[in-house]
Scaffold this motif. Structure first.
Motif, mmCIF file in Angstrom:
data_model
loop_
_atom_site.group_PDB
_atom_site.id
_atom_site.type_symbol
_atom_site.label_atom_id
_atom_site.label_comp_id
_atom_site.label_asym_id
_atom_site.label_seq_id
_atom_site.Cartn_x
_atom_site.Cartn_y
_atom_site.Cartn_z
ATOM 1 N N LEU A 171 57.175 7.657 54.865
ATOM 2 C CA LEU A 171 57.462 6.927 56.109
ATOM 3 C C LEU A 171 58.527 5.860 55.901
ATOM 4 O O LEU A 171 59.392 5.646 56.764
ATOM 5 C CB LEU A 171 56.179 6.292 56.642
ATOM 6 C CG LEU A 171 55.130 7.250 57.211
ATOM 7 C CD1 LEU A 171 53.814 6.525 57.457
ATOM 8 C CD2 LEU A 171 55.630 7.893 58.502
ATOM 9 N N ALA A 172 58.459 5.186 54.744
ATOM 10 C CA ALA A 172 59.462 4.154 54.455
ATOM 11 C C ALA A 172 60.856 4.761 54.362
ATOM 12 O O ALA A 172 61.834 4.211 54.892
ATOM 13 C CB ALA A 172 59.101 3.431 53.158
ATOM 14 N N ARG A 200 59.048 -0.647 52.443
ATOM 15 C CA ARG A 200 60.292 -0.995 53.166
ATOM 16 C C ARG A 200 60.742 -2.409 52.821
ATOM 17 O O ARG A 200 61.924 -2.667 52.580
ATOM 18 C CB ARG A 200 60.067 -0.872 54.676
ATOM 19 C CG ARG A 200 61.323 -1.163 55.502
ATOM 20 C CD ARG A 200 61.028 -1.059 56.986
ATOM 21 N NE ARG A 200 60.138 -2.122 57.416
ATOM 22 C CZ ARG A 200 60.555 -3.345 57.788
ATOM 23 N NH1 ARG A 200 61.844 -3.648 57.741
ATOM 24 N NH2 ARG A 200 59.695 -4.245 58.197
ATOM 25 N N GLY A 235 53.031 6.661 52.721
ATOM 26 C CA GLY A 235 53.773 5.425 52.936
ATOM 27 C C GLY A 235 55.192 5.508 52.425
ATOM 28 O O GLY A 235 56.130 5.018 53.068
ATOM 29 N N ALA A 242 53.839 1.818 53.925
ATOM 30 C CA ALA A 242 55.226 2.056 54.343
ATOM 31 C C ALA A 242 55.961 0.742 54.561
ATOM 32 O O ALA A 242 57.123 0.577 54.145
ATOM 33 C CB ALA A 242 55.247 2.898 55.622
#
Length: 495
Positions: free
Chosen positions: A318-319, A385, A315, A381
């Motif tokens: 991906l963030a 974010r 995560g 993620a």
């Protein structure tokens, strides 16, 4: 549509097309392997020295679990048949547990050599897999509440009623086709169907006669009535399923099956199964089955703990990819997150185990951990974010004015503040993960839900095992909540 939106859409479409290509390639590979298996299906089994049999051990007296000398084992008539067949082939029997609707998929994708589980060799199923000769014909019956036996004394009386049947079975199709105006309620487990019957959610449940009889003998509130179905003899009865084109293996197994029928060995197998069933019902207290629940909790915690670690790592990656100025990196992250969040976890678990398993034969536990981790990563993620976006823009500008580069700004200024903001949401994700990981039971991972269903099948008690599982899940999540709240408090008081 904005340019950014177009890039995202293109990335999502590219990911979908890639998956479709993978599935198509896998199917071609599987078909090639199946065609090849027509010549060496028996040889492959003998070379590895094992016959891997897939089954769903929640269907007494065909297959169910019992505890012997402190160890849990799968027993029943079908297991006796499988042992006889394996002995006839000169190999060792290896049993894989999973849900009933995954049995045929397991042999089609190479997870097992054969499948057994009171499987009726219907014409529809014969299109996908091959079957041995029928080794036992028990007939079809309906299970009803004893108080309503006169009300529903025959199949004709079930007209316009709700009737339950296990999803994907012959009983489901028969009820749908041959009872006028019926509403068929399909469920994965017979234990759930019986509970639905006893709580009057359905008027009757379609079952194989031996299974219906087993429930009646162990539950005085139930009764059975004949189905009255007139069936094609080739569709009625239980047979062993094998991959399409496994002619050599089928022929070899038929030698043992024919011997079983000729010597009427199933009578003895059923008698042995009955002995185990009586052992199970001698003591149906939940304390007697504490080892089952303990093992379920252990596997649930293992899956959750490992998936949390990898989910957070994925995560976070991906963030950060979403914040990248590289359009391709950004699009890949967005596509992955949207795709994973847009598909059910159950489908993802089955895809990892059966789909990817065509290329790499992953164990059920590892497949479950991978699927849950990949799923969790997408949600983490978005949490990260959101936390990064919540940090005031002035913090970034101030750090840049001090000479910090982009990486140092993210590491020393933004992320520490973001972690404080996202901790509650991240904690909720951890808690949800414990509960959502229960879906891995469909591929035979012995987590708490899997063990719950085994206890229900063994004891013929529908509600109490569910209640125990609820309490255990609550204890796990409550303890985790207290731990998370403790660290949240420390963060809030930190200077």
């Amino acid at each position: 549509m904005t340019i950014k939106g177009k890039h995202v859409l293109q990335a999502v479409l590219a990911l979908c097309l890639s998956l479709l290509f993978f599935v198509s390639f896998s199917n071609v590979t599987t078909n090639d392997q199946t065609a090849y298996a027509a010549d060496n299906s028996l040889q492959k089994v003998k070379e590895k020295g094992t016959l891997v049999v897939a089954t769903s051990p929640d269907y007494p007296p065909y297959e169910f679990q019992t505890t012997k000398n402190g160890n849990s084992k799968i027993v029943g008539m079908d297991m006796s048949v499988a042992k006889k067949v394996a002995k006839g082939l000169g190999v060792k029997l290896v049993v894989k547990s999973m849900s009933f609707d995954s049995l045929l998929v397991a042999i089609e994708t190479g997870k097992a050599d054969v499948a057994i589980g009171g499987i009726n060799p219907t014409a529809k199923r014969r299109q996908s897999v091959d079957f041995t000769h029928i080794y036992y014909s028990g007939g079809q019956s309906f299970l009803v509440n004893k108080a309503e036996k006169l009300k529903y004394s025959s199949r004709a009386k079930l007209k316009n009623q709700k009737v339950g049947a296990q999803t994907g079975t012959l009983q489901y199709d028969l009820a749908k086709q041959r009872i006028p105006g019926v509403t068929v309620k399909g469920m994965d487990k017979n234990t759930d169907l019986v509970l639905a019957l006893k709580t009057h959610k359905v008027a009757a449940v379609g079952m194989e006669t031996p299974t219906a009889k087993a429930y009646v003998e162990n539950d005085s509130s139930l009764a059975m009535i004949p189905s009255g179905y007139k069936l094609n003899k080739n569709d009625v009865g239980a047979a062993i399923a094998a991959p399409k084109g496994s002619t050599a293996l089928i022929n070899a197994m038929n030698k043992s099956v024919d011997q079983i029928k000729k010597q009427n060995l199933t009578d003895g197998y059923l008698k042995t199964a009955g002995t185990y069933m009586k052992t199970n019902t001698n003591n149906t207290s939940m304390f007697h089955y504490w080892k089952y629940f303990a093992k379920g909790v252990e596997y649930t915690m293992i899956i959750s703990a490992i998936s949390v670690v990898f989910g957070v790592l994925l995560g976070t990656l991906l963030a950060l990819m979403r914040f990248s100025h590289n359009k391709l990196v950004h699009a890949i992250a967005v596509a992955y997150i949207e795709f994973v969040r847009g598909t059910p976890l159950m489908v993802q678990v089955m895809f990892v185990y059966f789909g990817i398993g065509i290329i790499v034969n992953l164990p059920a536990l590892l497949s479950g951990i991978i699927a849950v981790s990949l799923n969790s990563g997408a949600y983490v993620a978005e949490i990260i974010r959101g936390g990064i976006d919540s940090v005031a823009k002035g913090q970034t500008e101030a750090s840049q004015s001090l000479g910090l580069n982009r990486t140092d700004t993210m590491r020393y200024v933004v992320m520490p503040q973001a972690l404080k903001n996202i901790w509650p949401a991240l904690g909720n994700e951890f808690i949800s993960l414990i509960k959502e990981s229960s879906i891995v039971s469909i591929i035979g991972v012995t987590d708490l839900i899997y063990q719950l269903n085994i206890v229900r099948a063994d004891t013929y008690r529908g509600v109490m095992p569910v209640f125990i599982a609820m309490i255990l899940y609550f204890i796990m999540t409550f303890i985790l909540t207290r731990i998370l709240n403790h660290y949240e408090g420390k963060m809030n008081h930190a200077k």
